[in-house]
Design an enzyme around this catalytic site. Structure first.
Site, PDB file in Angstrom:
ATOM      1  N   LYS A 206       0.859  -1.185   0.000  1.00 54.10           N
ATOM      2  CA  LYS A 206       0.000   0.000   0.000  1.00 54.10           C
ATOM      3  C   LYS A 206       0.896   1.235   0.000  1.00 54.10           C
ATOM      4  O   LYS A 206       1.818   1.356   0.818  1.00 54.10           O
ATOM      5  CB  LYS A 206      -0.874  -0.024   1.246  1.00 54.10           C
ATOM      6  CG  LYS A 206      -1.598   1.265   1.559  1.00 54.10           C
ATOM      7  CD  LYS A 206      -2.627   0.991   2.620  1.00 54.10           C
ATOM      8  CE  LYS A 206      -3.056   2.205   3.364  1.00 54.10           C
ATOM      9  NZ  LYS A 206      -4.221   1.971   4.209  1.00 54.10           N
TER      10      LYS A 206
HETATM   11  C1  R5P Z   1      -2.129   4.509   7.430  1.00 54.30           C
HETATM   12  O1  R5P Z   1      -1.260   4.388   8.201  1.00 54.30           O
HETATM   13  C2  R5P Z   1      -3.503   4.667   7.898  1.00 54.30           C
HETATM   14  O2  R5P Z   1      -3.613   3.888   8.963  1.00 54.30           O
HETATM   15  C3  R5P Z   1      -4.534   4.339   6.849  1.00 54.30           C
HETATM   16  O3  R5P Z   1      -4.729   2.970   6.705  1.00 54.30           O
HETATM   17  C4  R5P Z   1      -4.161   4.874   5.515  1.00 54.30           C
HETATM   18  O4  R5P Z   1      -3.596   6.121   5.628  1.00 54.30           O
HETATM   19  C5  R5P Z   1      -5.336   4.847   4.551  1.00 54.30           C
HETATM   20  O5  R5P Z   1      -6.238   5.743   4.907  1.00 54.30           O
HETATM   21  P1  R5P Z   1      -6.386   7.129   4.148  1.00 54.30           P
HETATM   22  O6  R5P Z   1      -6.993   6.782   2.810  1.00 54.30           O
HETATM   23  O7  R5P Z   1      -7.288   7.882   5.026  1.00 54.30           O
HETATM   24  O8  R5P Z   1      -5.029   7.720   3.981  1.00 54.30           O
END
Ligand code: R5P
Length: 294
Positions: A206
Site C-alpha cells: 500500500k
Molecule cells: C495509514 O497508516 C492509515 O492507517 C490508513 O490505513 C491509511 O492512511 C489509509 O487511509 P487514508 O486513505 O485515510 O489515507
C-alpha cells in the site's frame, strides 16, 4: 553496492510488457505462494477485474478518533456491503464490527508511536501476533514501514518476521509505506519504498499516488493499492483513484476520502466503479452525483 542515486540515469520500465512468472493466478506475483495464501488473496481480489476496494479504518491506532470515525460502530457497518476488504485493528473489529460480516479482514498487526511523538517511526512493534490474527479470522496482515526514517530498521524487521509468520500459516502480508513528516512523496521515494517492501516479502503493498506512478507499479513485482491520504474534494479523489488504476494500481485501500465524503456509501460505490468496471473519473463523478440525487 547499488548507488541510491542510480535512478537519475535512464531506466527501461517495459510498460507494455505484463509481468510474467507464473501460472495465471489473478493476483500479480503470487503464483509461487501456497494454496492457503492464494485462497486468502482470492477472497480479497475480484476474480474478474483482478482489483480490490479495501476500506481502511485503522487510523485510530495512532491518531485517536479521526474525523468521520468518532464512532466506528456507526460509521463502518453501513459501508461494508460496498467494499471488498475491511482493514482495521483487532480492537476495532472486536468492539464495533459484527462477527457475522462476510468480508475478508486485513488486520493491522503493528503498533507505532502516536501522532503526539515528533518522530512516529520510532518505537513500533507487534500488536497482534499470528496466532491471534488467525483467531480473528484474518485474511491478511498489515505492517507499517518507515523507509528512510529513524525507524526503518525496526519496521523492516517487523515486516520480515510478520512475513515469516504469515508464510507458516498461509497468510498474506500487506506492507504499508508510511510517509511521515520527514519523508518525501516523490516517484523516486515510492519506487524505492515499494520495491523494498516487496523484496522483503510483502504479498501486496500500500502506498500513495504520485507523478510517475506507472513506473512505481511497473517496478513493484506485487500488487499496489493506494491510500487516499487527507480528504480531497470528491472529484479530485475520484480522479486520483482513476489515474492510479489506469497507471497499474490493483485497487485502493482508502479511508478518509470515503468516510469523510459527503455521502460515504455513494463514494464507496463510485470508487468501486473505477476499480472494477473501468469507469473514468468523469463517469464515476456523474454516478456519484446521481446517487446523491436519489
Ligand atoms: C495509514 O497508516 C492509515 O492507517 C490508513 O490505513 C491509511 O492512511 C489509509 O487511509 P487514508 O486513505 O485515510 O489515507
Amino acid at each position: 553496492m547499488p548507488d541510491k542515486d542510480e535512478g537519475k540515469i535512464a531506466r527501461n520500465y517495459h510498460l507494455d510488457v505484463p509481468q510474467s512468472g507464473g501460472g495465471g493466478f489473478v493476483v500479480k506475483g503470487q503464483d509461487g505462494c501456497d494454496w492457503g495464501t492464494k485462497n486468502r488473496l482470492a477472497r480479497m481480489f475480484d476474480p474478474k477485474s483482478g482489483n480490490t476496494v479495501m476500506l481502511a479504518f485503522d487510523h485510530g491506532y495512532i491518531m485517536g478518533p479521526t474525523t468521520g470515525l468518532e464512532r466506528l460502530d456507526v460509521a463502518i457497518p453501513p459501508l461494508i456491503p460496498y467494499v471488498d476488504v475491511l482493514m482495521g485493528t483487532r480492537g476495532a473489529f472486536r468492539a464495533c464490527i459484527p462477527a457475522t460480516v462476510d468480508k475478508p479482514v486485513c488486520l493491522r498487526v503493528n503498533y507505532d508511536s502516536s501522532v503526539l511523538y515528533d518522530d512516529m517511526s520510532v518505537g513500533g512493534g507487534i500488536a497482534c501476533d499470528i496466532g491471534n490474527a488467525v483467531r480473528m479470522n484474518a485474511s491478511c496482515l498489515a505492517v507499517q514501514t518507515f523507509i528512510g526514517a529513524t525507524g526503518e530498521k525496526n519496521s523492516l524487521e517487523l515486516l520480515a518476521r510478520t512475513v515469516d509468520a504469515g508464510n507458516d500459516h498461509g497468510m498474506p502480508v500487506l506492507g504499508v509505506v508510511a510517509v511521515g513528516k520527514q519523508m518525501e512523496r516523490t516517484e523516486q521515494f515510492f519506487l524505492l519504498a515499494t520495491r523494498i517492501l516487496a523484496e522483503n516479502g510483502a504479498n501486496l503493498v500500500k502506498t500513495y499516488y504520485c507523478d510517475g506512478f506507472e513506473h512505481v507499479t511497473a517496478t513493484c513485482p506485487v500488487p499496489i493499492v493506494i491510500a487516499g491520504g487527507k480528504k480531497l474534494p470528491e472529484p479530485e479523489a475520484l480522479t486520483m483513484a482513476y489515474r492510479a488504476i489506469a497507471e497499474g494500481a490493483r485497487g485502493v485501500d482508502m479511508g478518509r476520502n470515503i468516510f469523510q465524503a459527503q455521502n460515504p456509501i455513494a463514494m464507496c460505490r463510485a470508487i468501486a466503479k473505477v476499480v472494477h468496471e473501468g469507469f473514468t473519473d468523469k463517469e464515476a463523478l456523474d454516478y456519484y452525483n446521481e446517487l446523491l440525487r436519489t
